[in-house]
Design an enzyme around this catalytic site. Sequence first.
Site, mmCIF file in Angstrom:
data_model
loop_
_atom_site.group_PDB
_atom_site.id
_atom_site.type_symbol
_atom_site.label_atom_id
_atom_site.label_comp_id
_atom_site.label_asym_id
_atom_site.label_seq_id
_atom_site.Cartn_x
_atom_site.Cartn_y
_atom_site.Cartn_z
ATOM 1 N N LYS A 1 0.005 -2.962 -1.010
ATOM 2 C CA LYS A 1 -1.276 -3.258 -0.357
ATOM 3 C C LYS A 1 -1.232 -3.066 1.160
ATOM 4 O O LYS A 1 -2.255 -2.748 1.784
ATOM 5 C CB LYS A 1 -1.714 -4.682 -0.686
ATOM 6 N N GLU B 1 -11.461 -9.312 -0.436
ATOM 7 C CA GLU B 1 -11.343 -9.996 -1.710
ATOM 8 C C GLU B 1 -9.884 -9.925 -2.152
ATOM 9 O O GLU B 1 -9.135 -9.068 -1.695
ATOM 10 C CB GLU B 1 -12.224 -9.317 -2.756
ATOM 11 N N SER C 1 4.865 -1.464 -7.989
ATOM 12 C CA SER C 1 3.889 -1.679 -6.917
ATOM 13 C C SER C 1 4.042 -3.001 -6.185
ATOM 14 O O SER C 1 3.529 -3.156 -5.081
ATOM 15 C CB SER C 1 2.469 -1.570 -7.474
#
Length: 398
Positions: A95, A117, A382
């Site tokens: 991210k 969010e 990830s």
Amino acid sequence: MQSKSAVMTYPDKNGYFGNYGGRFVPETLINALQELEEAYTHFLKDESVHKELNNLLQHYAGRPTPLYFAQRLSEKTGIHLYLKREDLLHTGAHKLNNTLGQALLTRFMGKKRIIAETGAGQHGVATATVAALFGLECTIYMGAVDIERQMPNVKRMKLLGAQVVPVTSGSQTLKDAINEALRDWVRNVQSTHYLLGSVSGPHPFPMIVRDFQKVIGNEALQQFKTISGSLPQYCVACVGGGSNAAGFFHAFIDTEARCIGVEAGGKGLFPGGHCASLTSGRPGILHGALSYLLQDDDGQVMHVHSISAGLDYPSVGPEHSFWKDNKTVEYATCSDTQALDACITLTRTEGIIPALESSHALGYVLHNIKRFADTSVIINLSGRGDKDLDTILKEVAL
């Protein structure tokens, strides 16, 4: 079917990936989206911000992340398994690639506040991190259910100085957090940038987020070529909204490697038993974009379930829908049980605790060993599993 090279040119000038994408938003946001698209166009031409972003990715975030050959797990399965270690990135997941880029874009636009969010909390942590780094005011919307199951990340966000707003409407998960973030943006659009975390939402968000995540696939492609002198046969990633998969796959779309996106199969009980928009949904509009969507016969958005908070989303980024229809990428599912088994297997074989999101990608491969036997497979790891320990320990007897 369009050629792979044609697939690389999307989105078009109207923000569509084939039949998917677009802008389906209130009139009050149209100008903001046009302003964002124009700013991003200028941002792409500014060499100084690219230099700054590359510097931050290297010296702050920790890029390039390793491509690790999982030797013991490979010997155990008969598959040549490589892990793209996004779990080693600062904040613990992919991210940060996107939030660093969008934080620079926010400053480029002259705005002082960001909102976001979050589901699993990793995007929220990454957003709060760049807010602290750039001195931006930060508000994070998070479903009440997700707050309960991802409390370590909630505490990290607050420690970093972000305001975390619980969302108690609807299913109290990621979908509803996005709804609240969009409402905030409508009210505060002049001063605020919505730092969307996935390749979903109205144009230009799917393009922007994908572009900032392409570093994953670009690195993995070069790293694998250096290791083997060839291409992997398969590239596998989990798909919720789809940002890690989009960034990973993009470098391989125009090659002979086969890309597989793995959605959350949940407990396998329909309705509401999974989050497999691409394998079980049909086209519909959610959060400003046309894409595959889990909906009932009346067109109402279905309640979904996954053991992984980051995959608890009833739709998917429009580029994935385009790739599905063009058979550029294959999409499959992995159940809660298979993901948990994969998480424990990797942990005890390689000493790496994966996020439950990433465990779905690994779980699909391990559940289909015969298909992948004696092939080379890169799995995009990830994120790391620290945030999921409470969930894992509730489900697994140690």
